[in-house]
Structure formats: structure tokens, C-alpha cells
Design a protein around this motif. Structure first.
Motif, PDB file in Angstrom:
ATOM      1  N   SER A  81     -37.189  65.065 124.164  1.00  0.00           N
ATOM      2  CA  SER A  81     -36.384  66.205 123.720  1.00  0.00           C
ATOM      3  C   SER A  81     -35.028  65.716 123.199  1.00  0.00           C
ATOM      4  O   SER A  81     -34.652  64.557 123.392  1.00  0.00           O
ATOM      5  CB  SER A  81     -36.183  67.191 124.863  1.00  0.00           C
ATOM      6  OG  SER A  81     -35.323  66.635 125.819  1.00  0.00           O
ATOM      7  N   ILE A  82     -34.312  66.633 122.537  1.00  0.00           N
ATOM      8  CA  ILE A  82     -32.990  66.260 122.013  1.00  0.00           C
ATOM      9  C   ILE A  82     -32.018  66.019 123.154  1.00  0.00           C
ATOM     10  O   ILE A  82     -31.168  65.135 123.082  1.00  0.00           O
ATOM     11  CB  ILE A  82     -32.473  67.370 121.079  1.00  0.00           C
ATOM     12  CG1 ILE A  82     -33.486  67.633 119.971  1.00  0.00           C
ATOM     13  CG2 ILE A  82     -31.168  66.974 120.445  1.00  0.00           C
ATOM     14  CD1 ILE A  82     -33.109  68.779 119.094  1.00  0.00           C
ATOM     15  N   ALA A  83     -32.160  66.818 124.236  1.00  0.00           N
ATOM     16  CA  ALA A  83     -31.235  66.681 125.365  1.00  0.00           C
ATOM     17  C   ALA A  83     -31.331  65.293 125.985  1.00  0.00           C
ATOM     18  O   ALA A  83     -30.303  64.705 126.361  1.00  0.00           O
ATOM     19  CB  ALA A  83     -31.543  67.751 126.412  1.00  0.00           C
ATOM     20  N   ILE A 143     -29.312  63.006 123.871  1.00  0.00           N
ATOM     21  CA  ILE A 143     -27.862  63.189 124.002  1.00  0.00           C
ATOM     22  C   ILE A 143     -27.353  62.566 125.291  1.00  0.00           C
ATOM     23  O   ILE A 143     -26.314  61.883 125.304  1.00  0.00           O
ATOM     24  CB  ILE A 143     -27.508  64.685 123.931  1.00  0.00           C
ATOM     25  CG1 ILE A 143     -27.810  65.202 122.535  1.00  0.00           C
ATOM     26  CG2 ILE A 143     -26.061  64.921 124.265  1.00  0.00           C
ATOM     27  CD1 ILE A 143     -27.687  66.681 122.420  1.00  0.00           C
ATOM     28  N   PHE A 175     -22.352  67.867 120.546  1.00  0.00           N
ATOM     29  CA  PHE A 175     -23.822  67.909 120.489  1.00  0.00           C
ATOM     30  C   PHE A 175     -24.364  69.002 121.404  1.00  0.00           C
ATOM     31  O   PHE A 175     -25.277  69.750 121.021  1.00  0.00           O
ATOM     32  CB  PHE A 175     -24.401  66.567 120.915  1.00  0.00           C
ATOM     33  CG  PHE A 175     -24.577  65.598 119.791  1.00  0.00           C
ATOM     34  CD1 PHE A 175     -25.278  65.962 118.659  1.00  0.00           C
ATOM     35  CD2 PHE A 175     -24.055  64.327 119.867  1.00  0.00           C
ATOM     36  CE1 PHE A 175     -25.444  65.077 117.631  1.00  0.00           C
ATOM     37  CE2 PHE A 175     -24.215  63.437 118.839  1.00  0.00           C
ATOM     38  CZ  PHE A 175     -24.915  63.802 117.712  1.00  0.00           C
ATOM     39  N   ALA A 176     -23.798  69.094 122.633  1.00  0.00           N
ATOM     40  CA  ALA A 176     -24.291  70.078 123.597  1.00  0.00           C
ATOM     41  C   ALA A 176     -24.083  71.485 123.059  1.00  0.00           C
ATOM     42  O   ALA A 176     -24.964  72.347 123.170  1.00  0.00           O
ATOM     43  CB  ALA A 176     -23.577  69.893 124.929  1.00  0.00           C
ATOM     44  N   LYS A 177     -22.907  71.717 122.446  1.00  0.00           N
ATOM     45  CA  LYS A 177     -22.654  73.048 121.909  1.00  0.00           C
ATOM     46  C   LYS A 177     -23.597  73.349 120.746  1.00  0.00           C
ATOM     47  O   LYS A 177     -24.038  74.473 120.569  1.00  0.00           O
ATOM     48  CB  LYS A 177     -21.196  73.142 121.475  1.00  0.00           C
ATOM     49  CG  LYS A 177     -20.719  74.572 121.422  1.00  0.00           C
ATOM     50  CD  LYS A 177     -19.237  74.664 121.233  1.00  0.00           C
ATOM     51  CE  LYS A 177     -18.894  76.082 120.901  1.00  0.00           C
ATOM     52  NZ  LYS A 177     -17.519  76.239 120.494  1.00  0.00           N
ATOM     53  N   PHE A 178     -23.910  72.311 119.967  1.00  0.00           N
ATOM     54  CA  PHE A 178     -24.802  72.528 118.823  1.00  0.00           C
ATOM     55  C   PHE A 178     -26.203  72.918 119.274  1.00  0.00           C
ATOM     56  O   PHE A 178     -26.790  73.857 118.735  1.00  0.00           O
ATOM     57  CB  PHE A 178     -24.851  71.277 117.952  1.00  0.00           C
ATOM     58  CG  PHE A 178     -25.751  71.426 116.771  1.00  0.00           C
ATOM     59  CD1 PHE A 178     -25.398  72.255 115.726  1.00  0.00           C
ATOM     60  CD2 PHE A 178     -26.961  70.763 116.710  1.00  0.00           C
ATOM     61  CE1 PHE A 178     -26.220  72.416 114.646  1.00  0.00           C
ATOM     62  CE2 PHE A 178     -27.793  70.914 115.630  1.00  0.00           C
ATOM     63  CZ  PHE A 178     -27.416  71.746 114.596  1.00  0.00           C
ATOM     64  N   ILE A 179     -26.766  72.215 120.290  1.00  0.00           N
ATOM     65  CA  ILE A 179     -28.138  72.577 120.680  1.00  0.00           C
ATOM     66  C   ILE A 179     -28.166  73.858 121.486  1.00  0.00           C
ATOM     67  O   ILE A 179     -29.196  74.485 121.601  1.00  0.00           O
ATOM     68  CB  ILE A 179     -28.858  71.437 121.453  1.00  0.00           C
ATOM     69  CG1 ILE A 179     -28.135  71.107 122.752  1.00  0.00           C
ATOM     70  CG2 ILE A 179     -29.049  70.240 120.614  1.00  0.00           C
ATOM     71  CD1 ILE A 179     -28.955  70.191 123.624  1.00  0.00           C
ATOM     72  N   GLU A 180     -27.021  74.286 122.032  1.00  0.00           N
ATOM     73  CA  GLU A 180     -27.075  75.526 122.802  1.00  0.00           C
ATOM     74  C   GLU A 180     -26.897  76.738 121.905  1.00  0.00           C
ATOM     75  O   GLU A 180     -27.549  77.752 122.101  1.00  0.00           O
ATOM     76  CB  GLU A 180     -25.991  75.503 123.881  1.00  0.00           C
ATOM     77  CG  GLU A 180     -26.187  76.613 124.899  1.00  0.00           C
ATOM     78  CD  GLU A 180     -25.083  76.649 125.911  1.00  0.00           C
ATOM     79  OE1 GLU A 180     -24.822  75.601 126.511  1.00  0.00           O
ATOM     80  OE2 GLU A 180     -24.463  77.717 126.083  1.00  0.00           O
ATOM     81  N   GLY A 223     -26.245  76.518 118.182  1.00  0.00           N
ATOM     82  CA  GLY A 223     -26.539  76.366 116.771  1.00  0.00           C
ATOM     83  C   GLY A 223     -25.316  76.191 115.900  1.00  0.00           C
ATOM     84  O   GLY A 223     -25.432  75.820 114.751  1.00  0.00           O
TER      85      GLY A 223
END
Lengths: 140, 93
Positions: free
Chosen positions: B28-30, B33, B77-82, B84
Motif C-alpha cells: 500500500s501507499i501507507a 510513506i 504525504f499523509a495529508k494527500f492520501i487522507e 486528496g
């Protein structure tokens, strides 16, 4: 969607002062140790970016009402003014000067006119970085 | 003492390779990261050990700089996957 990022916002309120202080430190120690206007400017910009991440663009604009394009212009003027001041003293262009001063709180300090040039570099770097990031961030 | 630093550097390099494996393989992306964040920490420790081996203190500013950049990058990154988006336009409350 209502989101709650109180942890990020609280951490930002503490961390941002450490980053800004480190940026000022790295700006002023640039003459004798690694660092200088460029890295200091990038660190200041990253502190503002962290503020934008934790809050939002409108809030940051409200608490830091800076015109970053004008900041680039002021930085270039300071850098050019430092270089052009050498004409007044009848020395070649970009000649810098330094001397030792007895400041009340710091004691014997060497003040160099290259620090003023560095201040111009710092303002230009902060201004350009924040202009790029703000323009991209506001894009729909 | 110098051998101790070199052994520690070797061990952290192995940890670095393991983290690189997780970065490439991570399903996964997480995962990726978290691997990137840990890579930043490993890089900071490598620089600290290198500054001990080279007996210089000029790398210490880089350590703080890298930690700050790793933190900001991970948050972005975390804000982006949460959500968008990375930067919100308006206050969301």
C-alpha cells in the motif's frame, strides 16, 4: 467532511518556532560555518509550508499578510544596493567591507556587509518559494 | 572506538537496505510513506556516525535540517492520501 487534526495543529504551533529559530541561526552562522541565506530562506519557507499544511491557505494569509512578489523585489533591491554602495566609496563593484564593533549586548562583534547581501538572497529565496507554492496551492 | 562507529554504520546500512525493500515492495501507499519516513531517520543516523568518523561538527546542521524536511514531507504525504489535497483553501470548521 469535518476533519479533526488537533494533533498536527498543536505540534505545528510548537515546531514552527524551532524551525524559524533554526533558520535564523543558519542564516547568521553562514559566514563561518555551513549555511547562509539560501538554506535559511528555504527553511523559513518550509516553516510557512508546515503552517499551510496544518491550517489552510486563507488562515496563513491572515496571520502572515506578506506580499511575496514584493518580497522578491525588496530582496533584489537590497542585494543590488549592497553591491552598488561600493560605487559611493570609490571602490570596485561588489567590494565588501567589514569592521569590529562593540555592541552593548554582544560584545566585540564583526559586522560584514556581505550579511546584507545575504539578507537579499534570503528574501528572494523565501519570496520565490512561497510564490511558487502559493500559486500551485490555489490552483483548482 | 573507530571500529565501533564503523560496525554501527554497517548495521544501519543493513537497516537502510531493509527499508529500501519495504519502499519498493510495500503493497500500500501507507507502507511506502512509513518506509520513507524511517529512511529519513536512518539517513540522519548515518550522517551522525559519519560526522563522528570524519571528526567534524559541520554535519550537525544537516541532521536537524533532514529531520525537519522528513517530518514536513511525511505530513504532506499523509495529508494527500487522507484528503486528496495538500493545501486546503478555506478553514474546514
Amino acid at each position: 467532511m469535518k476533519t479533526n487534526d488537533v494533533m498536527l495543529q498543536t505540534a505545528t504551533k510548537v515546531v514552527i518556532f524551532i524551525i524559524l529559530l533554526f533558520a535564523v541561526h543558519i542564516f547568521f552562522t553562514g559566514h563561518y560555518t555551513p549555511g547562509g541565506g539560501f538554506v535559511g530562506g528555504l527553511l523559513t519557507a518550509s516553516a510557512i509550508v508546515l503552517l499551510m499544511l496544518a491550517f489552510d491557505l486563507d488562515t496563513v494569509k491572515k496571520i502572515l499578510p506578506l506580499n511575496y512578489v514584493a518580497m522578491v523585489a525588496v530582496g533584489l533591491l537590497i542585494a543590488l544596493g549592497t553591491a552598488g554602495a561600493s560605487i559611493v566609496f570609490d571602490v570596485p563593484f561588489f567590494t565588501h567591507a567589514y569592521d569590529y564593533f562593540d555592541l552593548p549586548l554582544f560584545g566585540k562583534t564583526s559586522l560584514h556587509s556581505a550579511a546584507l547581501f545575504d539578507l537579499g538572497v534570503y528574501l528572494v529565496v523565501v519570496g520565490v518559494t512561497m510564490t511558487i507554492i502559493q500559486t500551485i496551492g490555489e490552483d483548482e | 572506538m573507530m571500529t565501533f562507529y564503523w560496525v554501527a554504520l554497517l548495521i544501519i546500512s543493513f537497516a537502510f537496505v531493509g527499508l529500501l525493500y519495504r519502499l519498493i515492495k510495500g503493497p500500500s501507499i501507507a507502507d511506502r510513506i512509513v518506509a520513507l519516513d524511517a529512511l529519513g531517520v536512518a539517513l540522519v543516523s548515518i550522517i551522525a556516525l559519519l560526522s563522528l568518523i570524519l571528526e567534524t561538527k559541520f554535519f550537525l546542521a544537516i541532521i536537524l535540517l533532514l529531520s525537519i524536511l522528513a517530518f514536513i514531507g511525511t505530513v504532506a504525504f499523509a495529508k494527500f492520501i487522507e484528503r486528496g489535497v495538500i493545501f486546503d483553501r478555506k478553514p474546514n470548521r
